[in-house]
Design a protein around this motif. Sequence first.
Motif, PDB file in Angstrom:
ATOM      1  N   GLY A  85       0.822  -1.278  -0.012  1.00  0.00           N
ATOM      2  CA  GLY A  85      -0.059  -0.061   0.119  1.00  0.00           C
ATOM      3  C   GLY A  85       0.814   1.239   0.008  1.00  0.00           C
ATOM      4  O   GLY A  85       0.449   2.425   0.282  1.00  0.00           O
ATOM      5  N   GLU A  86       2.147   1.215  -0.269  1.00  0.00           N
ATOM      6  CA  GLU A  86       2.935   2.462  -0.202  1.00  0.00           C
ATOM      7  C   GLU A  86       3.494   2.818  -1.548  1.00  0.00           C
ATOM      8  O   GLU A  86       4.395   3.390  -1.695  1.00  0.00           O
ATOM      9  N   ALA A  87       2.915   2.537  -2.557  1.00  0.00           N
ATOM     10  CA  ALA A  87       3.316   3.035  -4.057  1.00  0.00           C
ATOM     11  C   ALA A  87       2.238   3.583  -4.886  1.00  0.00           C
ATOM     12  O   ALA A  87       1.031   3.435  -4.632  1.00  0.00           O
ATOM     13  N   VAL A  88       2.488   4.414  -5.825  1.00  0.00           N
ATOM     14  CA  VAL A  88       1.718   4.940  -6.705  1.00  0.00           C
ATOM     15  C   VAL A  88       2.438   4.883  -8.151  1.00  0.00           C
ATOM     16  O   VAL A  88       3.668   5.067  -8.380  1.00  0.00           O
ATOM     17  N   LEU A  89       1.586   4.255  -9.074  1.00  0.00           N
ATOM     18  CA  LEU A  89       2.082   3.872 -10.385  1.00  0.00           C
ATOM     19  C   LEU A  89       1.508   5.308 -11.332  1.00  0.00           C
ATOM     20  O   LEU A  89       0.484   5.408 -11.159  1.00  0.00           O
TER      21      LEU A  89
END
Length: 323
Positions: free
Chosen positions: A21-25
Motif C-alpha cells: 500500500g505504499e506505492a503509486v504507479l
Amino acid sequence: MTPLATTPADILRFALDAPAGEAVLVTLVGIAGSSPRALGAQMVVRSDGDYRGSFSGGCIEAAIVGEARSILRAGESRIVRFGAGSPYIDIRLPCGGGIDLLFTPRPDPGAIAATLARLDAREPAAISISGAGITAARSAATCGWSGDGFLRPFVPSLRIVAMGHGDALVATARLAHFLGADVRALSPASTDVAGLAAAGIAATPIDHRAPPPLRGDRWTAFTLLFHDHEWEEVLLPWALRQPHLHVGAIGGAQSRRDRLRMLRDKGFDEPTLAHFRNPAGLIPATRDPATLALSVIAQIVAAYQADGAGAQKQAAETVGLYD
C-alpha cells in the motif's frame, strides 16, 4: 556491471517490492505537442519519496513525487496535466509541450506479478489502468485508451545472442549488457567465456560442430562475430532457422560472397538472404572492436524499436495525442 538505464520491467519490480500500500504507479496517457517520453512511459513513487522512472530530464519529477504522495494519502486515482495547459503554471516542460499523467495509488501487486511472470517467460503482456486500479492482460496490440481504461503493452526484453571470439565478441557483449539487453555470449575461447562471466554476462563455450541449446523468439537477435568464418557453417544456418528479430554477421567482401554461396547451397531462399544483415552494423568498414560493437548494437536496437513503434504511434494518432 550496472545497466545504463531503468527498464519498464525494473519499474514494475520496484512497485512490486514496495511495502504494502505504499506505492503509486504513474502512467503517461496523453501528450500535447512534444514530450521527452513516449505514450505509456511509467514511473513508480513510494510513500518515502523514492522513485524509479522519469518523464523528463529532471524538470518535473519533484512535482510528480509530491503529487503522488498526496494522491497516496487521498487514495483516489486522478489524471494531472503537467506543462502546457497545466494548472501548475510554475512547472513547465522545456519542449513547450504538455503531458497527462494518470496516478494510480496502491496498484494491485497480483496484476504486476502476473505481468512480470509473462515477461520473464518471454511472452508479451499488458496492463489495463482505470480509475478502479490495474488489471493484467495477456497482451495488447497498441498502447492507448480503450473505453475507460488505458492499455499499456509490454514486450520481452531485447535478447542478443553474440557468437564469436576475441575483442569483437567481448566488446559487443559488454556494450549490449550495459545497454540492458539480455545477453548470451558464445565463444570457443575459454578466456572470452571466463572474462565475460566475471563481468556478470551469461557466457558459454561452443563447439563448431553443433549449435547451442538455445531457442530464439521475436525479440532475439543473433550476431556472428567470427574472423574465422568456418565457424559459420553450422551456426549461421542454425540462427537463420530460429525465430528471430535480426541475424547478422561481420566480414569483408569476399567473406560475404562466400557466406551467401554457402547459404544458397544449404537451401536458403532469396527473401531470407535479403533480410539477413550481411555485413552486420550501421557503420561501414569498421576497424576497431569498440566501433564495431557500437555499429552492430545500434542496428539491432533500431530493429527492436521498430518492432513496436509503428503500432504505438498508430494508437496515439487515433486518440489525437500527437500534433
